[in-house]
Structure formats: structure tokens, C-alpha cells
Design a protein around this motif. Sequence first.
Motif, mmCIF file in Angstrom:
data_model
loop_
_atom_site.group_PDB
_atom_site.id
_atom_site.type_symbol
_atom_site.label_atom_id
_atom_site.label_comp_id
_atom_site.label_asym_id
_atom_site.label_seq_id
_atom_site.Cartn_x
_atom_site.Cartn_y
_atom_site.Cartn_z
ATOM 1 N N GLU A 18 37.018 54.429 -7.134
ATOM 2 C CA GLU A 18 37.530 53.175 -7.702
ATOM 3 C C GLU A 18 37.077 51.974 -6.876
ATOM 4 N N ALA A 19 37.102 52.144 -5.556
ATOM 5 C CA ALA A 19 36.720 51.040 -4.666
ATOM 6 C C ALA A 19 35.251 50.671 -4.883
ATOM 7 N N ILE A 20 34.419 51.694 -4.996
ATOM 8 C CA ILE A 20 32.983 51.431 -5.183
ATOM 9 C C ILE A 20 32.744 50.726 -6.517
ATOM 10 N N LEU A 21 33.413 51.229 -7.548
ATOM 11 C CA LEU A 21 33.236 50.612 -8.866
ATOM 12 C C LEU A 21 33.684 49.155 -8.848
ATOM 13 N N LEU A 22 34.696 48.873 -8.028
ATOM 14 C CA LEU A 22 35.207 47.501 -7.961
ATOM 15 C C LEU A 22 34.193 46.542 -7.324
ATOM 16 N N VAL A 23 33.414 47.008 -6.374
ATOM 17 C CA VAL A 23 32.474 46.092 -5.700
ATOM 18 C C VAL A 23 31.088 46.081 -6.343
ATOM 19 N N ALA A 24 30.842 47.012 -7.276
ATOM 20 C CA ALA A 24 29.520 47.061 -7.898
ATOM 21 C C ALA A 24 29.325 45.875 -8.828
ATOM 22 N N VAL A 25 28.136 45.302 -8.835
ATOM 23 C CA VAL A 25 27.866 44.187 -9.744
ATOM 24 C C VAL A 25 27.002 44.622 -10.921
ATOM 25 N N GLU A 26 26.574 45.867 -10.901
ATOM 26 C CA GLU A 26 25.811 46.409 -12.010
ATOM 27 C C GLU A 26 26.338 47.804 -12.295
ATOM 28 N N PRO A 27 26.091 48.346 -13.495
ATOM 29 C CA PRO A 27 26.519 49.728 -13.733
ATOM 30 C C PRO A 27 25.961 50.642 -12.635
ATOM 31 N N MET C 112 22.068 45.949 -34.500
ATOM 32 C CA MET C 112 22.040 45.484 -33.112
ATOM 33 C C MET C 112 22.897 44.238 -32.930
ATOM 34 N N HIS C 113 22.825 43.379 -33.929
ATOM 35 C CA HIS C 113 23.646 42.174 -33.878
ATOM 36 C C HIS C 113 25.129 42.543 -33.740
ATOM 37 N N ASP C 114 25.555 43.521 -34.533
ATOM 38 C CA ASP C 114 26.953 43.954 -34.463
ATOM 39 C C ASP C 114 27.287 44.560 -33.103
ATOM 40 N N LEU C 115 26.355 45.361 -32.584
ATOM 41 C CA LEU C 115 26.579 45.963 -31.262
ATOM 42 C C LEU C 115 26.763 44.876 -30.201
ATOM 43 N N ILE C 116 25.888 43.871 -30.264
ATOM 44 C CA ILE C 116 25.969 42.791 -29.280
ATOM 45 C C ILE C 116 27.301 42.061 -29.411
ATOM 46 N N GLU C 117 27.682 41.782 -30.652
ATOM 47 C CA GLU C 117 28.963 41.085 -30.863
ATOM 48 C C GLU C 117 30.112 41.867 -30.257
ATOM 49 N N ARG C 118 30.081 43.180 -30.474
ATOM 50 C CA ARG C 118 31.163 44.009 -29.949
ATOM 51 C C ARG C 118 31.128 44.035 -28.424
ATOM 52 N N ALA C 119 29.912 44.168 -27.884
ATOM 53 C CA ALA C 119 29.786 44.238 -26.431
ATOM 54 C C ALA C 119 30.241 42.930 -25.777
ATOM 55 N N GLU C 120 30.077 41.812 -26.509
ATOM 56 C CA GLU C 120 30.445 40.531 -25.914
ATOM 57 C C GLU C 120 31.949 40.344 -25.797
ATOM 58 N N LEU C 121 32.709 41.221 -26.398
ATOM 59 C CA LEU C 121 34.166 41.139 -26.256
ATOM 60 C C LEU C 121 34.626 41.627 -24.894
ATOM 61 N N THR C 122 33.749 42.325 -24.188
ATOM 62 C CA THR C 122 34.123 42.809 -22.858
ATOM 63 C C THR C 122 33.341 42.036 -21.803
ATOM 64 N N HIS C 123 33.941 41.943 -20.632
ATOM 65 C CA HIS C 123 33.295 41.239 -19.527
ATOM 66 C C HIS C 123 33.288 42.133 -18.303
ATOM 67 N N PRO C 124 32.125 42.296 -17.698
ATOM 68 C CA PRO C 124 32.059 43.201 -16.547
ATOM 69 C C PRO C 124 32.599 42.558 -15.273
ATOM 70 N N ARG C 125 32.972 43.386 -14.336
ATOM 71 C CA ARG C 125 33.345 42.933 -12.994
ATOM 72 C C ARG C 125 32.077 42.521 -12.261
ATOM 73 N N LEU C 126 32.035 41.301 -11.755
ATOM 74 C CA LEU C 126 30.822 40.809 -11.105
ATOM 75 C C LEU C 126 31.083 40.285 -9.696
ATOM 76 N N ALA C 127 32.299 40.498 -9.210
ATOM 77 C CA ALA C 127 32.655 39.825 -7.964
ATOM 78 C C ALA C 127 31.901 40.353 -6.750
ATOM 79 N N GLY C 128 31.550 41.627 -6.745
ATOM 80 C CA GLY C 128 30.850 42.153 -5.578
ATOM 81 C C GLY C 128 31.779 42.370 -4.407
ATOM 82 N N PRO C 129 31.245 42.866 -3.291
ATOM 83 C CA PRO C 129 32.076 43.114 -2.116
ATOM 84 C C PRO C 129 32.593 41.787 -1.559
#
Lengths: 206, 206, 257
Positions: A18-27, C112-129
Motif C-alpha cells: 500500500e505504501a509503495i502504491l501511494l508514492v508511485a506516480v505511474e502505474p 475509444m471516445h467512450d473509454l476515454i470519457e469513462r477513464a476521465e472520471l477517475t484521477h490517479p494519485r500523483l503526489a509521489g514520495p
Amino acid sequence: MAKTEPSDIAPEVVAALEAILLVAVEPVNVKLLAQVLEQPTSVVEVLCNRLATSYDEAGHGFQLVKVAGGFRLQTRPELSSYVERFVLDGQQSRVSSAALETLAIIAYKQPISRQQISAIRGVDPESVLRTLQARGYISEVSRDDGPGLAVLYGTTPLFLERLGVNSLEDLPPISDFVPDAGVVEALEAGLRVVPDSTTATADTND
Amino acid sequence: MAKTEPSDIAPEVVAALEAILLVAVEPVNVKLLAQVLEQPTSVVEVLCNRLATSYDEAGHGFQLVKVAGGFRLQTRPELSSYVERFVLDGQQSRVSSAALETLAIIAYKQPISRQQISAIRGVDPESVLRTLQARGYISEVSRDDGPGLAVLYGTTPLFLERLGVNSLEDLPPISDFVPDAGVVEALEAGLRVVPDSTTATADTND
Amino acid sequence: MPYAVTTPVFEGPFDLLLHLILQEEVDIHEVSLSRIIEAYLAELERMTEMDLEVATEFLLIAATLIDLKARRLLPTRDDGELDEELALWEERDLLLARLLDCKTFKDVASVMHDLIERAELTHPRLAGPDERFAAVMPDLLEGVSPRRLQRAFLRATEPKGPVSIDLFHVAPIRASVAEALEFLVGQLPSLGRVSFRQLIAGVTDRIEVVVRFLAILELFKQGRVDLDQAERFGDITVTWNNNPDGADLAPIDNYDG
């Protein structure tokens, strides 16, 4: 050596996952996870799937999904209205229909040259290709070994991420899209070669 | 008007809170959370604390903590050895030329939005921004006051440190820059009609 | 600098042709082709800011359609200009194959348009360490001097010239009738009698099927094979003609894919 079963796994390993997934910025692909966690990939795969299920069951606002060849934490689609209110910058500008069609051709026919795309669409895709490349959805993957050494294009992992699919195999098979008999017939009729007099009487016997 | 008690809160609001915390890159203050969730700050404060406790009790690999005036999700300290291994294993160790160009644009033009960078480079910098931000070389410094309230990026003290300069003023100036031979050549090449085989090899990397 | 190649309504000539045939539902038993041609010419006229390449494609297809129409109006002669009729079928089949491809990918694009629309409803975690890990992160900027940063800035902001020689026009056409001929002449003598379906077994590209079909027609024209089709849309039987006059294959026209 005894085979490691996912059930023997220390809770710490799951927490570390979980910790690793939390810090990852890409799949993150399972191989890298396995390496860092020092577990067999098969175990990690099971752990990830189990974690994904537990997030769903607990009703968390996030989910764990497999996308573009790896696992990533993302927000649950039902909550998009809240998240969008918070993330103001994330809006992608729309992909035009011309770009989408070109992207579709590349996705299913890669590697493919600009010339081949043009043959299918009847339009030189040059400027569309430039846009798609600038967005990082496609890249030059190789060169044709024919005389022109044409650049061949393919899709990127970012393309899969944007579509929210794990791999190209997850796209519906192209056979699903082959125009059905009705369309083929309509096109054939529209482009009829045979003089009208002969066909006018011939269309009752199907 | 009846006072909203945290116990009356719909599960969806708690899930939305989790979703927002997941996508937030910087600690989010309670006021902003309250605004997005349309709840009183006192309720949000309680919800956050309750969420933090539940993460601890469930033994997740992440925790919710209050830092720098806001709440953020972060990895649990006991797991830092895993996170460190992941950070070291999973990433390339040299900056790509695309990343360096983006970083240079941010350094010289900050504060600057993603759209503005994209306009300069002709390429959407999204994934590069992710990397640079994850490395701590850039951060979100403010929001544009235009209609989109776009996030504006700037460089961090870590960036200056790694570059070995004291302040942004110590970067080599670009304003009084006179185009050198290479640029003049590139401009000429841009106007040339006849294809020239030398342009293919003229790419000089530093 | 790039120029837009789209007309306001139609993205290229196939788009228009598909629209006319499928959406307009012109009366296909009466005047379909002439209606299509008219609309085509109207569209061509409407393209006020003409892009030469697009206009050429439009014109080419309009010309093909007019050709088809013109021949339909002529009375058929039983002695038949067989070559001409075959050529006409070839043109039509190529056009049809390209239209079907075009339609296929239009439909894919909407999925593909529909797939993109659906995918845009989610947002990935981008914060990093977080900053606790700053010390462990490998220094991406190792060896980057302020001077190099400056150069990178100048490189990023300089006007972009053409980066490579455009080889678009010499890019190879993959499906060539000549190659298909070579393949068939290699295979057919040992097979003797074979159905067309067998000859295209394993071929997935529609344009290749068409090209192989054209090659069969070419062989027929030159008397190398006999063709037999028992019923409409039925399988075509190809029989290799074992004793032709011993002449080499005549040179053939090449068709653009």
C-alpha cells in the motif's frame, strides 16, 4: 524451498505494498513490486487483487486498478464531481474526432506508417500525427525496411492510461467492428456498377 | 438551523474526502476541504481525525496526518525502508532532455502553467511535470487568477541546491542573449525549400 | 507551419462518401450514384479554402464515381469489353474496401471516445514520495550545470525548423498486385483447383484480400486461370490453366492501396 502462499504473507508486506502504491506516480508493474517486496510475482498479483477487492468492499473513496500494465491508486468514478471541484487544472483538452480515428487505426494496426494511415482515411494524417505525438499518445516505434524507410507509429503506455485499459488486448477485438451485412450491402448498392436495368429485377431473390 | 453532526454525514462525503486526499499533491487545509465537500469545517475536522484513526486501526500502509496546516496521506514511518527501495529501484537516474527543457522553462519563466509550457514546447508536459514534482525540483506555487484557476509551477530550494546556485538570479541570463550560429542555421534550415541531407545529422547534443 | 486539412463538415473524401451512402439513405435503387456525385461536387465547390491534397483526393473519388455512373448508363454489350468491365470492378472493389476500412475505424473511434470519457472520471494519485524521502531520491540533476540549463531553455524556445526530410510520398505501398501475382503463380500450379477462400486463408488485411482478388482477375485476363462462381456471393473456384502458350506474364498495372 516451500512455495509461498499469499495466505502466509506477513501483514507488513501488504502494508508495504500500500505504501509503495501511494508514492508511485505511474502505474507500477507487478515485477517491480515483487522485487521491492521480495515476493514472487504471483503472490504480489494475488495481493494486489485482494487489496483492490477490500477497497471496494470497505467503500473507500479510492480504488486499486490495473491500467497500462501496472497497478495504480485512483479515485472512484462516482466521486468525480467532488474531485473535479478540487482538481481544477487536470482537464484534458478534448481529442478531436479526426485524432480519435487516426488513433484507432494506429492502435489496431501498429506499427503503421503515415502512408498506410492515409490510405485508410483518405486524408494525409500529418498534422494529426504531430498532435498525437505531442500529447504522448503515439510514438515512432521503428522504421519500415522498405525503400522509403518510412517511420512506423505505435501507441504508448500513456495512451492505455488515458483509455483506462491495462493492455492493447483489452481493447474490443477489431472483428466486433467489421461493418455488418446491411452496411456492406448499402455500400455495394451505392457503388453499383451493373446497369440499372439488370439489377432492378434481381433484388428480390435473396 | 440544526447543527450538522459528523454522525449524520453520508458515507459518500467520507468517500469523497478520501478521494480528494488521494489526488492532493500538497497538504489540504480543512477550509478548502469544507468548501469542496460543502460541510462545516468543524465536521470536516472531525471526519479527518476519524479517518486517521481508522487507517491506524486497520493497519493500512498509509496514514492521514496533519502537516503544514493541512491534511495529507503519507506512508507509515515503519515502512520507509520499502519506500526507499522502491524510490531507488524504480526510477531512472538521469534527467531526460525533455525533462531538462521543461525544467529550464519553469526556472526562467516561473510562475508558469502547464498550458503555457505546452505552448512553448509544443508538447504536453504532463508526465514530465509529474516526474519533476515527484523529485521535488518543482512545486505548485500558486493559482492563476484567470477563469481556469490553472496551477502555476515554480522551482524549489532543492532545485537550486542541486544546481549549485544560491538563487534564481544566479542563473545565466537569457534576456540579453544573441542567437548563436546554431540558431541562425536552424532558422535558415526552416526556410530552406530543398531538402538537405546535412540537417539529418545536424542535431548537436550537449 | 501546419495547415488544417479538415473541411468544416467532412474529414476527407471517405467521410463524405460514407455519409452520403449510409446516412443520407439516398434511394439506392434509382439514382444513387448520380445523387452521390452531385453532392460530392457540391462539397468540392463548398471547400473554399482548398487544400491541394485533400481536393485531389476528393476529385479522384468524384471522378471514380462519375466513371462508375457513366458506364452504368451505357448499354451493355454481350460481347462485352471484358477488360474494361473488369477494370471497373477493380476500381469499385478498391473503393469499397477502403470505405469499409474507414467505417470500421470510425466505429472503433467512438468506442475509444467512450473509454476515454469513462477513464476521465477517475484521477490517479500523483503526489509521489514526500519530503522525508528527498535525500534518497537519486539526483536527476547530477552533472547539470546552470549553463546547461540555459542551453536547454534556449533549445526549447528557439523557433522550430523542419526536423526531417519528408519521405511521405515514397513510403512503400504494402499491398502490391505484382507481389500477389508472384505469390499466386508460385502456389496455383501445384494446387490445380482451389477456392478463392482458401487462397486468402490467414489474410487479415482487407486491402490484401482485394489485391489478391485483383491478381486473380489479372491472371484470368491473361488466360492463366479459369474462374467459376456457382451462385451470387458464393465461393469462387480458381482453376490453373496448365497449358498456356508458354509466354511470360504480361506486365501489369499497379494499383495504389
